[in-house]
Design a protein around this motif. Structure first.
Motif, PDB file in Angstrom:
ATOM      1  N   VAL A 114       0.611  -1.524  -0.188  1.00  0.00           N
ATOM      2  CA  VAL A 114      -0.210   0.258   0.228  1.00  0.00           C
ATOM      3  C   VAL A 114       0.897   0.853   0.138  1.00  0.00           C
ATOM      4  O   VAL A 114       1.855   1.228   0.505  1.00  0.00           O
ATOM      5  CB  VAL A 114      -0.750  -0.144   1.515  1.00  0.00           C
ATOM      6  CG1 VAL A 114      -2.163   1.383   1.325  1.00  0.00           C
ATOM      7  CG2 VAL A 114      -1.784  -1.473   0.908  1.00  0.00           C
ATOM      8  N   ARG A 115       0.124   2.335  -0.965  1.00  0.00           N
ATOM      9  CA  ARG A 115       1.285   3.299  -1.283  1.00  0.00           C
ATOM     10  C   ARG A 115       0.690   4.585   0.012  1.00  0.00           C
ATOM     11  O   ARG A 115      -0.048   4.463   0.644  1.00  0.00           O
ATOM     12  CB  ARG A 115       1.181   4.413  -2.569  1.00  0.00           C
ATOM     13  CG  ARG A 115      -0.603   4.410  -2.795  1.00  0.00           C
ATOM     14  CD  ARG A 115      -0.505   5.057  -4.099  1.00  0.00           C
ATOM     15  NE  ARG A 115      -1.911   5.165  -3.913  1.00  0.00           N
ATOM     16  CZ  ARG A 115      -2.683   4.278  -4.738  1.00  0.00           C
ATOM     17  NH1 ARG A 115      -2.269   3.100  -4.321  1.00  0.00           N
ATOM     18  NH2 ARG A 115      -4.284   4.524  -4.538  1.00  0.00           N
ATOM     19  N   TYR A 173      -1.575  -6.497  -0.828  1.00  0.00           N
ATOM     20  CA  TYR A 173      -2.515  -6.761  -1.528  1.00  0.00           C
ATOM     21  C   TYR A 173      -1.446  -7.439  -3.146  1.00  0.00           C
ATOM     22  O   TYR A 173      -1.131  -6.959  -3.082  1.00  0.00           O
ATOM     23  CB  TYR A 173      -3.177  -5.425  -1.730  1.00  0.00           C
ATOM     24  CG  TYR A 173      -2.645  -4.439  -2.605  1.00  0.00           C
ATOM     25  CD1 TYR A 173      -3.206  -4.089  -3.993  1.00  0.00           C
ATOM     26  CD2 TYR A 173      -2.058  -3.659  -2.272  1.00  0.00           C
ATOM     27  CE1 TYR A 173      -2.197  -3.537  -4.874  1.00  0.00           C
ATOM     28  CE2 TYR A 173      -1.546  -2.484  -2.870  1.00  0.00           C
ATOM     29  CZ  TYR A 173      -2.141  -2.034  -4.049  1.00  0.00           C
ATOM     30  OH  TYR A 173      -1.831  -1.333  -5.504  1.00  0.00           O
ATOM     31  N   ASP A 181      -5.495  -3.829  -6.845  1.00  0.00           N
ATOM     32  CA  ASP A 181      -6.062  -2.536  -6.125  1.00  0.00           C
ATOM     33  C   ASP A 181      -7.398  -2.218  -6.115  1.00  0.00           C
ATOM     34  O   ASP A 181      -7.849  -2.093  -7.453  1.00  0.00           O
ATOM     35  CB  ASP A 181      -5.324  -1.504  -6.492  1.00  0.00           C
ATOM     36  CG  ASP A 181      -5.573   0.217  -5.996  1.00  0.00           C
ATOM     37  OD1 ASP A 181      -6.553   0.219  -5.395  1.00  0.00           O
ATOM     38  OD2 ASP A 181      -4.426   1.155  -5.638  1.00  0.00           O
ATOM     39  N   GLU A 200      -8.885   0.478  -6.430  1.00  0.00           N
ATOM     40  CA  GLU A 200      -9.348   1.797  -6.474  1.00  0.00           C
ATOM     41  C   GLU A 200      -9.171   1.615  -8.109  1.00  0.00           C
ATOM     42  O   GLU A 200      -8.889   2.385  -9.450  1.00  0.00           O
ATOM     43  CB  GLU A 200      -8.093   2.672  -6.483  1.00  0.00           C
ATOM     44  CG  GLU A 200      -9.071   3.188  -4.204  1.00  0.00           C
ATOM     45  CD  GLU A 200      -7.947   4.540  -4.166  1.00  0.00           C
ATOM     46  OE1 GLU A 200      -8.644   5.517  -3.538  1.00  0.00           O
ATOM     47  OE2 GLU A 200      -6.667   4.487  -3.937  1.00  0.00           O
ATOM     48  N   LYS A 201      -7.801   1.140  -8.516  1.00  0.00           N
ATOM     49  CA  LYS A 201      -7.485   0.743  -9.819  1.00  0.00           C
ATOM     50  C   LYS A 201      -8.276   0.120 -10.981  1.00  0.00           C
ATOM     51  O   LYS A 201      -8.833   0.193 -11.573  1.00  0.00           O
ATOM     52  CB  LYS A 201      -6.300   0.727 -10.112  1.00  0.00           C
ATOM     53  CG  LYS A 201      -4.752   1.429  -9.442  1.00  0.00           C
ATOM     54  CD  LYS A 201      -3.588   0.729  -9.609  1.00  0.00           C
ATOM     55  CE  LYS A 201      -2.748   1.489  -9.306  1.00  0.00           C
ATOM     56  NZ  LYS A 201      -1.090   1.534  -9.326  1.00  0.00           N
ATOM     57  N   TYR A 239     -14.166  -1.253   1.004  1.00  0.00           N
ATOM     58  CA  TYR A 239     -12.231  -1.384   0.931  1.00  0.00           C
ATOM     59  C   TYR A 239     -12.430  -0.266   1.730  1.00  0.00           C
ATOM     60  O   TYR A 239     -12.754   1.012   1.827  1.00  0.00           O
ATOM     61  CB  TYR A 239     -11.774  -1.836  -0.295  1.00  0.00           C
ATOM     62  CG  TYR A 239     -11.961  -0.008  -0.719  1.00  0.00           C
ATOM     63  CD1 TYR A 239     -10.874   0.775  -0.553  1.00  0.00           C
ATOM     64  CD2 TYR A 239     -13.037  -0.868  -1.871  1.00  0.00           C
ATOM     65  CE1 TYR A 239     -11.129   2.069  -1.280  1.00  0.00           C
ATOM     66  CE2 TYR A 239     -12.851   0.756  -2.814  1.00  0.00           C
ATOM     67  CZ  TYR A 239     -11.756   1.489  -2.684  1.00  0.00           C
ATOM     68  OH  TYR A 239     -12.368   2.760  -3.435  1.00  0.00           O
ATOM     69  N   ILE A 254      -8.653   1.930   3.144  1.00  0.00           N
ATOM     70  CA  ILE A 254      -7.054   2.239   2.382  1.00  0.00           C
ATOM     71  C   ILE A 254      -7.081   3.619   3.281  1.00  0.00           C
ATOM     72  O   ILE A 254      -8.154   4.635   3.690  1.00  0.00           O
ATOM     73  CB  ILE A 254      -6.572   3.100   0.955  1.00  0.00           C
ATOM     74  CG1 ILE A 254      -7.073   1.885   0.114  1.00  0.00           C
ATOM     75  CG2 ILE A 254      -5.525   3.465   1.345  1.00  0.00           C
ATOM     76  CD1 ILE A 254      -6.953   2.473  -0.751  1.00  0.00           C
ATOM     77  N   MET A 314      -4.155  -1.798   3.916  1.00  0.00           N
ATOM     78  CA  MET A 314      -5.895  -1.466   2.741  1.00  0.00           C
ATOM     79  C   MET A 314      -6.260  -2.551   3.869  1.00  0.00           C
ATOM     80  O   MET A 314      -5.906  -3.851   3.344  1.00  0.00           O
ATOM     81  CB  MET A 314      -5.107  -1.527   1.435  1.00  0.00           C
ATOM     82  CG  MET A 314      -7.050  -2.331   0.673  1.00  0.00           C
ATOM     83  SD  MET A 314      -6.216  -2.723  -0.838  1.00  0.00           S
ATOM     84  CE  MET A 314      -5.450  -1.042  -1.405  1.00  0.00           C
ATOM     85  N   GLY A 355      -6.538  -6.660  -0.670  1.00  0.00           N
ATOM     86  CA  GLY A 355      -7.332  -6.226  -1.703  1.00  0.00           C
ATOM     87  C   GLY A 355      -8.385  -6.850  -2.215  1.00  0.00           C
ATOM     88  O   GLY A 355      -9.023  -7.938  -2.117  1.00  0.00           O
TER      89      GLY A 355
END
Length: 476
Positions: free
Chosen positions: A3-4, A128, A131, A133-134, A167, A169, A186, A214
Motif C-alpha cells: 500500500v502506497r 495486496y 487495487d 481503486e485501480k 474497502y 485504505i 488496506m 484488496g
C-alpha cells in the motif's frame, strides 16, 4: 504489492513537525496523530445497485495529545499550515487550561505521568494483489452482478441475492518527542445475503468474506455463492429449536463470536478502571478449559484489524489473554495502562481523529488443538453442529453472553442426520461455557467482516475466530 503512502500526509509532515517542536518547548509530553483514510461501499441486488463513500471511514485530520506533567488533554483539527500554527497552539493551550479546571470541588484527580519515549522510527505497509481503486467502480459492480446472477440461477426459490463489498485504505503518522511512525493499510470485505420464501416467512442466509488486502477477495466470493444459495434452500426445511443444554460443535465463525463476546470486551482494561468487568478479579485463575489459549493483538494475525501501531503510538502486540485456561492479562490503551500501572498492549484505537482512543479488540481468537471436526461429531450421542453466527452481546460485569446463530445441524449417534434447526439463541455464563470445552481442531480461521462498538458507538474494525470447538452449550 505494498500500500502506497499518503500524499496528503507527506505534504503536511514538515509543518506537523514544526507544530511538535513548538509544543514540546511548553509541554513535557506531546504526541500527534495524522490520519488520511478513504473507504467505499458497493452493493448489487435484484432491484438495486449502489456505490457510497463510507463517511465514517473517510476522513483527513489530526489529533494532538498533551500533558503538563499532571493533566492531559486532546485537541483535534482538520486544517494545518504555517499561517495557522499560532491559532492551533492557542487552541491547545485553551484546551489544557479547560482540563485543569474541569474537576469538581471535592473530587480527587488522577495524575498522569506519561512514560519517556524510546527512540523509534518505523514505516510499514500491508500488501495486496488487486487495487480496488485501480480496478474502478464499474468493474467492481460487474463482478458483484456476476456473483448475484450465479446465486439467483441456483433455484427459482431464491427471492434475492444481495452482494456487497467494502474497502478502506488508510495512512497514519504518529509523532512524539522520540517517535516517528508511519503506516499504510488496506483491507477489503464482502458479503453475500440470500433470501427465500417459506409461506409467509422469509428465510435468509449471510456469509461474510474479508482480507488484509484488496479486490482479490471478489474471486473467493464468486467461488462461494452457489454453496450459500444451497444453504439458504436448506433453511426452508428448518425446524424450531427445543430449548436445552446440548453437546455442540462450533464452526470457526461461531467460535470466534464466542471469543469476542465472552472474553473480548470483558478484558478491555478501561473496563477494569471503571470497575465494570468481572475479569479483573480473576487474573491468574482458571476461567476456561486447559485447552483454551486466547490471543488478541494487531500483530497476532493478518486480518482486517491488523495494523503496525495503535493510535497512541504503541507498537502492535500479540497478547496472550488466556493461557491453557488461566486468565493471564487484559488488553489496554495507554490511558488505562497508566492508571493501572501496566504496560500498554497496543489496543488504543479511535473511530476517527475526532474521537477519543479507547481500549479495543483487534484480532481475537482461540488457538487450535489436536482433534478434528469429524472426531468431535463422532463423539456426540445427541447434539448439534452450530454454523453461521450472526450477532451477539455480552455483560462483562456479570459474565453473561447471548449470541444469535442461524443454523444448528442435528447430530445423533455420532453422525449428522440432515435435520436443520433455525434460528438459534445461544446463552450462557462465560466460565461455565469455556470450562466445558473438551475438544479443539487444529486449523484456525479468522473472519474480519464486522465492526465492533464500544457499547453502541465508537465503531472500529475487528476480526475474530478460532478452530472447530466442542463444548456444552445452552440453546433456545
Amino acid at each position: 504489492m505494498k500500500v502506497r503512502e499518503s500524499e496528503f500526509i507527506r505534504r503536511k509532515k514538515p509543518v506537523l513537525k514544526k507544530l511538535m517542536e513548538r509544543l514540546l518547548e511548553i509541554y513535557p509530553y506531546v504526541s500527534l496523530l495524522a490520519t488520511d483514510s478513504k473507504a467505499k461501499s458497493y452493493m448489487v441486488s435484484r432491484l438495486n445497485t449502489g456505490i457510497n463513500e463510507n463517511i465514517v471511514l473517510t476522513a483527513r485530520g489530526f489529533v494532538v495529545k498533551i500533558s503538563d506533567g499532571k493533566h492531559y488533554a486532546e485537541y483535534s483539527f482538520s486544517r494545518i499550515s504555517e499561517a495557522l500554527l499560532d491559532e492551533i497552539c492557542d487552541q491547545i493551550a485553551a484546551t489544557i487550561a479547560l482540563s485543569k479546571n474541569a474537576v469538581p470541588d471535592g473530587m480527587a484527580e488522577n495524575e498522569y505521568v506519561f512514560p519517556e519515549d524510546e527512540r523509534e522510527v518505523f514505516t510499514g505497509s500491508t500488501e495486496y494483489e488487486i487495487d480496488p481503486e485501480k480496478m474502478g467502480d464499474d468493474v467492481i459492480l460487474e463482478h458483484l452482478a456476476k456473483i448475484k446472477d450465479r446465486g439467483l440461477a441456483v433455484s427459482d426459490q431464491i427471492l434475492d441475492c444481495s452482494v456487497r463489498c467494502n474497502y478502506q485504505i488508510y495512512s497514519k503518522l504518529f509523532l512524539s518527542r522520540q517517535k516517528e511512525l508511519e503506516q499504510n493499510v488496506m483491507w477489503m470485505t464482502g458479503s453475500i445475503s440470500l433470501a427465500a420464501p417459506r409461506g409467509d416467512e422469509i428465510k435468509d442466509y449471510y456469509k461474510g468474506y474479508s482480507n488484509l488486502g484488496g479486490a482479490e477477495i471478489l474471486e473467493q466470493m464468486e467461488h462461494g455463492v452457489e454453496e450459500c444459495a444451497h444453504v439458504t434452500l436448506e433453511l426452508l426445511k428448518s425446524e424450531p429449536m427445543i430449548p436445552g443444554e446440548y453437546d455442540c460443535v462450533c464452526e470457526p465463525g461461531v467460535t470466534g463470536m464466542i471469543v469476542h463476546e465472552a472474553f473480548g470486551h470483558g478484558v478491555e482494561m478501561d473496563m477494569f478502571v471503571k470497575k465494570r468487568a468481572q475479569a479483573e478479579n480473576y487474573v491468574g485463575k482458571y476461567v476456561a478449559s486447559e485447552l483454551v489459549t486466547m490471543h488478541d493483538g494487531a500483530s497476532a494475525a493478518n486480518e482486517t484489524a491488523t495494523y503496525f501501531f495503535d493510535d497512541e503510538g504503541t507498537m502492535a502486540h500479540d497478547t496472550i489473554v488466556i493461557e491453557k485456561g488461566i486468565l493471564k492479562q487484559g488488553i489496554s490503551d495507554l490511558q488505562s495502562a497508566l492508571t493501572l500501572g501496566t504496560p500498554p498492549t497496543g489496543n488504543g484505537r479511535r473511530e476517527s481523529f475526532k474521537r477519543k482512543a479507547y481500549t479495543r479488540m483487534t484480532n481475537t481468537y482461540f488457538e487450535g488443538g489436536t482433534s478434528t471436526k469429524e472426531e468431535m461429531i463422532a463423539s456426540i450421542s445427541y447434539g448439534f453442529l452450530l454454523e453461521n453466527a450472526s450477532s451477539g452481546m455480552e455483560d462483562p460485569k456479570n459474565w453473561g453472553i447471548q449470541l444469535m446463530v442461524n443454523i444448528a445441524r442435528e447430530i445423533r449417534d455420532g453422525k449428522l442426520t440432515g435435520r436443520v434447526f433455525s434460528p438459534i439463541v445461544l446463552t450462557g455464563y462465560v466460565p461455565d461455557l469455556l470450562k466445558s470445552i473438551s475438544m479443539m481442531s487444529g486449523h484456525v480461521i479468522l473472519g474480519g467482516g464486522g465492526f465492533c462498538g464500544k457499547g453502541y458507538k465508537e465503531w472500529v474494525k475487528v476480526s475474530d475466530g478460532g478452530p472447530y470447538m466442542k463444548a456444552k452449550i445452552r440453546l433456545g
